[in-house]
Design an enzyme around this catalytic site. Structure first.
Site, PDB file in Angstrom:
ATOM      1  CE  LYS A 185       1.464 -17.592  -3.057  1.00 47.93           C
ATOM      2  NZ  LYS A 185       1.298 -19.023  -3.085  1.00 47.93           N
TER       3      LYS A 185
ATOM      4  CG  ASP B  22      -1.959 -20.282  -1.310  1.00 48.94           C
ATOM      5  OD1 ASP B  22      -1.442 -20.404  -0.113  1.00 48.94           O
ATOM      6  OD2 ASP B  22      -1.783 -20.978  -2.317  1.00 48.94           O
TER       7      ASP B  22
ATOM      8  CE1 TYR C 159      -3.910  -2.643   0.633  1.00 51.98           C
ATOM      9  CE2 TYR C 159      -4.158  -0.464   1.611  1.00 51.98           C
ATOM     10  CZ  TYR C 159      -4.563  -2.130   0.721  1.00 51.98           C
ATOM     11  OH  TYR C 159      -5.624  -2.544   0.985  1.00 51.98           O
TER      12      TYR C 159
ATOM     13  CG  ASP D 103      -7.863  -4.664   2.222  1.00 53.61           C
ATOM     14  OD1 ASP D 103      -9.196  -4.634   2.237  1.00 53.61           O
ATOM     15  OD2 ASP D 103      -8.002  -4.889   0.461  1.00 53.61           O
TER      16      ASP D 103
ATOM     17  CG  ASP E 292     -13.493  -6.417   1.807  1.00 53.26           C
ATOM     18  OD1 ASP E 292     -13.560  -6.694   3.101  1.00 53.26           O
ATOM     19  OD2 ASP E 292     -13.957  -6.686   0.693  1.00 53.26           O
TER      20      ASP E 292
HETATM   21  C1  IPM Z   1     -10.534  -1.250   4.319  1.00 55.12           C
HETATM   22  C2  IPM Z   1     -10.491  -0.976   2.418  1.00 55.12           C
HETATM   23  C3  IPM Z   1      -8.988  -0.196   2.344  1.00 55.12           C
HETATM   24  C4  IPM Z   1      -8.312  -0.790   2.092  1.00 55.12           C
HETATM   25  C5  IPM Z   1     -10.023   1.102   0.827  1.00 55.12           C
HETATM   26  C6  IPM Z   1     -11.541   1.626   0.614  1.00 55.12           C
HETATM   27  C7  IPM Z   1      -8.634   1.540   0.856  1.00 55.12           C
HETATM   28  O1  IPM Z   1     -11.334  -1.773   1.325  1.00 55.12           O
HETATM   29  O2  IPM Z   1     -10.364  -0.737   5.153  1.00 55.12           O
HETATM   30  O3  IPM Z   1     -10.515  -2.285   3.950  1.00 55.12           O
HETATM   31  O4  IPM Z   1      -7.969  -1.564   0.901  1.00 55.12           O
HETATM   32  O5  IPM Z   1      -7.428  -0.689   2.983  1.00 55.12           O
HETATM   33 MG    MG Z   2     -11.126  -3.868   2.282  1.00 56.18          MG
END
Ligand code: IPM
Ligand code: MG
Length: 360
Positions: free
Chosen positions: A191, A224, A141, A248, A252
């Site tokens: 990884k 993975d 990032y 990240d 999710d």
């Molecule tokens: C999160 C989001 C952010 C990230 C985006 C919106 C930049 O997906 O907080 O997980 O990738 O960190």
């Molecule tokens: Mg995210």
């Protein structure tokens, strides 16, 4: 206690849910005899519209002077133009860096009342209680990146994943301490079969695990494989520590286990200074302004804020218990309601939480 909080509503449903979480915080302050001050500032798309900058200096200064920051969400189609000079998300990345919030805590614990809302079978999800520690101010990032023009209309873009030892050590230590106060299990995800940077993670974490933290049950899993294990045996994990990008993606994925993204809070913290608390869902532009967004993730983020930033454990427990009571009573926003169940709006859901909190 006197405490001052900065509220950054941001975009989309942000203002709707942050204003409701504020009502809950106000009730907490009345009920428990505290004095909370709230300062509202700009971030994200609305900040671009009003100031040209997704993170105006006034916002940074206010956050630095506060005890903690409660954030709604940033972004939306209005600011999605790929050729735009700046994007709402840039404000979020910069505030993490400015406040040195290197650890992002994402708890994944399905509510018993919502188990049937999960896309996975009840028996797979039951018993899941994971606490992710995602590194938040390093890695790909923030590494050097570029895009150059090549002959023939081609382009070459580069993003670089960079970590230094100290960045790995400090997040590992936080995660390891958390594991100690939980079930004593710590999983590091990388990884290392491909990436040099992951091999550094493996050495650094392995050294700490076998010296300072040899009381923990420590293991390593490739990212993975972790993607697979998270949906086949989520209840076998306790604390999971990983880098920015892997965290990240995996969080999710894990956020689907409890059935709705609308229930999950997250905390970003650093060594000292204010932490940042937010729901893990986004700005949901498709439902913005309709009054139907689920406010519970933001209310739970406010509870994490009380616990982690100002040490108000009992107050945080009370807010979480109120949310639990509301779910147990069968109240559902549209993201949680199953076919045939009545869905209530953002304000009505909050009012049930307020009532449950007053009753305690
Ligand atoms: C999160 C989001 C952010 C990230 C985006 C919106 C930049 O997906 O907080 O997980 O990738 O960190
Ligand atoms: Mg995210």
């Amino acid at each position: 206690m006197d405490a001052s909080f900065v509220l950054l509503s941001g975009d989309g449903i942000g203002p709707e849910i942050v204003s409701q979480a504020k009502r809950v915080l106000q009730l907490v302050s009345d009920k428990f005899g505290h004095k909370f001050r709230f300062d509202e500032h700009l971030i994200g798309g609305i900040a671009i519209d009003e100031t040209g900058d997704p993170l105006p200096q006034a916002t940074i200064d206010a956050c630095r002077a506060s005890q903690a920051v409660l954030l709604g969400a940033v972004g939306g189609p209005k600011w999605d133009d790929p050729s735009a000079k700046t994007r709402p998300e840039a404000g979020l990345l910069r505030i993490r860096k400015e406040l040195q919030l290197f650890a992002n805590l994402r708890p994944i614990r399905p509510f018993a009342e919502l188990l049937d809302a999960s896309p996975l079978k009840r028996e797979v999800v039951e018993g899941t209680d994971i606490l992710f520690y995602r590194e938040l101010t390093g890695g790909i990032y923030f590494g050097p990146s570029s895009c150059e023009d090549l002959p023939g209309g081609q382009q070459r873009a580069t993003s670089t994943m960079v970590y230094e030892t100290f960045e790995i050590e400090r997040i590992f230590r936080l995660a390891a301490e958390a594991a100690r106060s939980r079930r004593g299990k710590l999983t590091m995800v990388d990884k290392a079969n491909v990436l040099e940077v992951s091999r550094l993670w493996r050495r650094v974490c392995g050294r700490l695990a076998s010296s300072e933290y040899c009381d923990l049950d420590y293991d390593v899993v490739l990212v993975d494989a972790m993607a697979m294990h998270l949906i086949s045996r989520p209840s076998s994990f306790d604390v999971v520590v990983t880098s920015n990008l892997f965290g990240d993606i995996l969080t999710d994925e894990a956020s689907m286990l409890p059935g709705s993204l609308g229930m999950l809070p997250s905390a970003s913290v650093g060594a000292n200074g204010p932490g940042l608390f937010e729901p893990i869902h986004g700005s949901a532009p498709d439902i913005a302004g309709k009054g139907i967004a689920n406010p519970l993730a933001t209310i739970l983020a406010a509870a994490m804020m009380l616990r982690h930033s100002v040490g108000l454990q009992q107050e945080a427990d009370a807010v979480e218990a109120a949310v639990q009571a509301v779910l147990a009573a069968g109240h559902r926003t549209s993201d949680l309601a199953r076919r045939g169940e009545k869905a209530i709006g953002t304000v009505e859901m909050t009012e049930h939480v307020l009532a449950a909190l007053s009753r305690q």
